[in-house]
Design an enzyme around this catalytic site. Structure first.
Site, PDB file in Angstrom:
ATOM      1  N   HIS A 226       0.809  -1.234   0.000  1.00  0.00           N
ATOM      2  CA  HIS A 226       0.000   0.000   0.000  1.00  0.00           C
ATOM      3  C   HIS A 226       0.841   1.282   0.000  1.00  0.00           C
ATOM      4  O   HIS A 226       0.458   2.282  -0.586  1.00  0.00           O
ATOM      5  CB  HIS A 226      -1.014   0.007   1.158  1.00  0.00           C
ATOM      6  CG  HIS A 226      -0.418   0.205   2.516  1.00  0.00           C
ATOM      7  ND1 HIS A 226       0.179  -0.819   3.213  1.00  0.00           N
ATOM      8  CD2 HIS A 226      -0.321   1.300   3.313  1.00  0.00           C
ATOM      9  CE1 HIS A 226       0.607  -0.357   4.378  1.00  0.00           C
ATOM     10  NE2 HIS A 226       0.314   0.925   4.467  1.00  0.00           N
ATOM     11  N   ASP A 227       2.003   1.250   0.645  1.00  0.00           N
ATOM     12  CA  ASP A 227       2.818   2.472   0.707  1.00  0.00           C
ATOM     13  C   ASP A 227       4.036   2.421  -0.203  1.00  0.00           C
ATOM     14  O   ASP A 227       4.994   3.171   0.011  1.00  0.00           O
ATOM     15  CB  ASP A 227       3.279   2.706   2.159  1.00  0.00           C
ATOM     16  CG  ASP A 227       2.281   3.563   2.925  1.00  0.00           C
ATOM     17  OD1 ASP A 227       1.417   4.197   2.279  1.00  0.00           O
ATOM     18  OD2 ASP A 227       2.368   3.587   4.172  1.00  0.00           O
ATOM     19  N   LYS A 230       5.934   5.445  -1.506  1.00  0.00           N
ATOM     20  CA  LYS A 230       6.819   6.290  -0.681  1.00  0.00           C
ATOM     21  C   LYS A 230       8.259   6.225  -1.163  1.00  0.00           C
ATOM     22  O   LYS A 230       9.080   7.033  -0.744  1.00  0.00           O
ATOM     23  CB  LYS A 230       6.718   5.864   0.793  1.00  0.00           C
ATOM     24  CG  LYS A 230       5.438   6.346   1.433  1.00  0.00           C
ATOM     25  CD  LYS A 230       5.431   6.099   2.910  1.00  0.00           C
ATOM     26  CE  LYS A 230       4.144   6.655   3.527  1.00  0.00           C
ATOM     27  NZ  LYS A 230       3.990   6.240   4.910  1.00  0.00           N
ATOM     28  N   HIS A 255       2.020   9.883  -2.608  1.00  0.00           N
ATOM     29  CA  HIS A 255       2.517   8.501  -2.588  1.00  0.00           C
ATOM     30  C   HIS A 255       1.518   7.448  -3.074  1.00  0.00           C
ATOM     31  O   HIS A 255       1.928   6.487  -3.722  1.00  0.00           O
ATOM     32  CB  HIS A 255       3.137   8.137  -1.216  1.00  0.00           C
ATOM     33  CG  HIS A 255       2.158   7.810  -0.142  1.00  0.00           C
ATOM     34  ND1 HIS A 255       1.673   8.745   0.728  1.00  0.00           N
ATOM     35  CD2 HIS A 255       1.568   6.637   0.211  1.00  0.00           C
ATOM     36  CE1 HIS A 255       0.837   8.159   1.565  1.00  0.00           C
ATOM     37  NE2 HIS A 255       0.762   6.886   1.274  1.00  0.00           N
ATOM     38  N   HIS A 279      -6.014   4.150  -0.577  1.00  0.00           N
ATOM     39  CA  HIS A 279      -6.062   3.850   0.864  1.00  0.00           C
ATOM     40  C   HIS A 279      -6.072   5.100   1.742  1.00  0.00           C
ATOM     41  O   HIS A 279      -6.203   5.011   2.953  1.00  0.00           O
ATOM     42  CB  HIS A 279      -4.930   2.890   1.281  1.00  0.00           C
ATOM     43  CG  HIS A 279      -3.545   3.464   1.264  1.00  0.00           C
ATOM     44  ND1 HIS A 279      -2.797   3.560   0.105  1.00  0.00           N
ATOM     45  CD2 HIS A 279      -2.773   3.975   2.248  1.00  0.00           C
ATOM     46  CE1 HIS A 279      -1.621   4.100   0.390  1.00  0.00           C
ATOM     47  NE2 HIS A 279      -1.578   4.373   1.690  1.00  0.00           N
ATOM     48  N   HIS A 280      -5.938   6.310   1.118  1.00  0.00           N
ATOM     49  CA  HIS A 280      -6.066   7.542   1.910  1.00  0.00           C
ATOM     50  C   HIS A 280      -7.331   8.325   1.568  1.00  0.00           C
ATOM     51  O   HIS A 280      -7.466   9.492   1.920  1.00  0.00           O
ATOM     52  CB  HIS A 280      -4.834   8.434   1.729  1.00  0.00           C
ATOM     53  CG  HIS A 280      -3.638   7.922   2.495  1.00  0.00           C
ATOM     54  ND1 HIS A 280      -3.572   7.959   3.864  1.00  0.00           N
ATOM     55  CD2 HIS A 280      -2.496   7.326   2.068  1.00  0.00           C
ATOM     56  CE1 HIS A 280      -2.414   7.421   4.258  1.00  0.00           C
ATOM     57  NE2 HIS A 280      -1.748   7.020   3.185  1.00  0.00           N
ATOM     58  N   ASP A 308      -4.359   0.158   8.363  1.00  0.00           N
ATOM     59  CA  ASP A 308      -3.205   1.066   8.377  1.00  0.00           C
ATOM     60  C   ASP A 308      -3.302   2.015   9.584  1.00  0.00           C
ATOM     61  O   ASP A 308      -2.350   2.186  10.343  1.00  0.00           O
ATOM     62  CB  ASP A 308      -3.219   1.856   7.052  1.00  0.00           C
ATOM     63  CG  ASP A 308      -1.943   2.649   6.824  1.00  0.00           C
ATOM     64  OD1 ASP A 308      -0.913   2.317   7.451  1.00  0.00           O
ATOM     65  OD2 ASP A 308      -1.974   3.608   6.019  1.00  0.00           O
TER      66      ASP A 308
HETATM   67 FE   FE2 Z   1      -0.109   5.517   2.873  1.00  0.00          FE
END
Ligand code: FE2
Length: 358
Positions: A226-227, A230, A255, A279-280, A308
């Site tokens: 998911h990240d 970054k 990201h 996801h944000h 998360d």
């Molecule tokens: Fe994230």
């Protein structure tokens, strides 16, 4: 067996081949083999045994058509005659041939059906890795039927091996993806293991929602990755302790899109993308990158958002101490309807409480 029966058998064999090669899920393949073997060989009892060549142990993998108590023994030791069967590959095998005399007597005393069973070797590249067995007390199989049974064993061998290889390949990919994600996260001020925990929390929700196996696989990968975006965020922003400036915040918020762009290079990752990209997003539409609202946000992303946040709340960060799990759940509930999907929050709280995690 008359001519028509032979043609019917060949046709069924062809159908079996098509069916078992239509899936790469080991359990599904095994189930299909058992069902097709049962109908093709007109028996209602099928056994699959897998061999540990070094230990010379045959282990019961599945017993189709048997009651649990009918097969009390799960492991057969001292399979010393098994090599003999490999030499005569293509031939059907009986238990009497592969077990030492005393063991054979002992096993058949508790499982009389064993003496009526015939087995076809499951083998890859000339090496046996198991046996496919059928039993029918009422009749003897003809030579042609046994030939067909051996052909069935060969088909089953290839299908099981294919599915196992595919599973191993997938496992390797998941491990590699996890290692990559952890490496990226280690630049972040997160504590280690964030990715693994987000994956585990996400899967709890998926289990409670009875997700299909494939949906769970996609969710698992999306949670791990998911990240991943970054990787494109500068250390000065990513590792900054304290609040980000407005400009830095805008960069940081890129990201999910960077992650989605990375995944877009691999066609196979299409089903993983929603969790990474969204996801944000917030349930009330005030999140990023697109400001999606409610159920417009893919469910994968709504689940990962909860997992998360829960992990972020419960782990220590350089700038604050993590809170306990009960407190974190309270916070998720409070933000249900604004940041998170309230229904999914409820499910998550329920599974955490019932699972004795608190
Ligand atoms: Fe994230």
């Amino acid at each position: 067996m008359n001519k028509k029966e032979v043609i019917d058998s060949l046709r069924s064999l062809h159908d079996l081949s098509k069916a078992i090669n239509s899936t790469l899920n080991v359990e599904e393949v095994v189930e299909m083999i058992e069902k097709k073997t049962s109908s093709l060989m007109r028996t209602n009892r099928v056994l699959i045994l897998l061999l540990d060549r070094t230990k010379k142990v045959l282990t019961l993998h599945s017993a189709f058509g048997f009651d649990e108590e009918e097969v009390p023994v799960k492991n057969f030791y001292n399979i010393k005659a098994f090599d003999h069967c490999i030499v005569h590959k293509g031939m059907v095998i009986t238990m009497e041939e592969i077990l030492p005399e005393d063991d054979y007597r002992e096993y058949t005393a508790s499982m009389p059906f064993l003496s009526d069973m015939v087995f076809a070797p499951l083998e890859i590249k000339g090496e046996a890795y198991g046996l496919l067995g059928i039993s029918d007390r009422k009749r003897k199989y003809s030579a042609i039927e046994l030939e067909i049974f051996c052909a069935l064993g060969s088909q089953a061998s290839v299908a099981i091996e294919n599915a196992s290889l595919y599973r191993r390949l997938k496992d390797t990919f998941i491990h590699t993806a996890s290692a990559l994600a952890e490496a990226i996260n280690s630049r972040d001020p997160y504590t280690g293991g964030h990715t693994k925990r987000v994956k585990e929390y996400s899967l709890k929700i998926a289990d409670a929602l009875d997700f299909l196996e494939e949906e769970k696989e996609n969710l698992k990968l999306a949670a791990i990755l998911h990240d991943i975006g970054k990787i494109g965020i500068d250390d000065a922003i990513l590792r900054k302790v304290g609040h980000l400036s407005g400009e830095e915040e805008v960069i940081m918020q890129k990201h999910p899109e960077i992650g989605a762009r990375i995944l877009s290079f691999a066609d196979e990752m299409g089903d993983v993308m929603p969790g990474v990209c969204y996801h944000h997003e917030w349930y009330d539409g005030s999140g990023y990158p697109e400001g999606l609202e409610g159920e417009e946000i893919p469910i994968q992303a709504r689940i990962i958002a909860i997992a998360d946040a829960f992990d972020a709340l419960t782990t220590n960060r350089p700038y604050r101490k993590g809170i306990d799990m009960a407190g974190a759940l309270e916070e998720l509930i409070e933000k249900g309807g604004s940041q998170f999907d309230p229904f999914l929050v409820e499910i998550f709280c329920k599974t955490m409480r019932e699972g004795g995690e608190l």
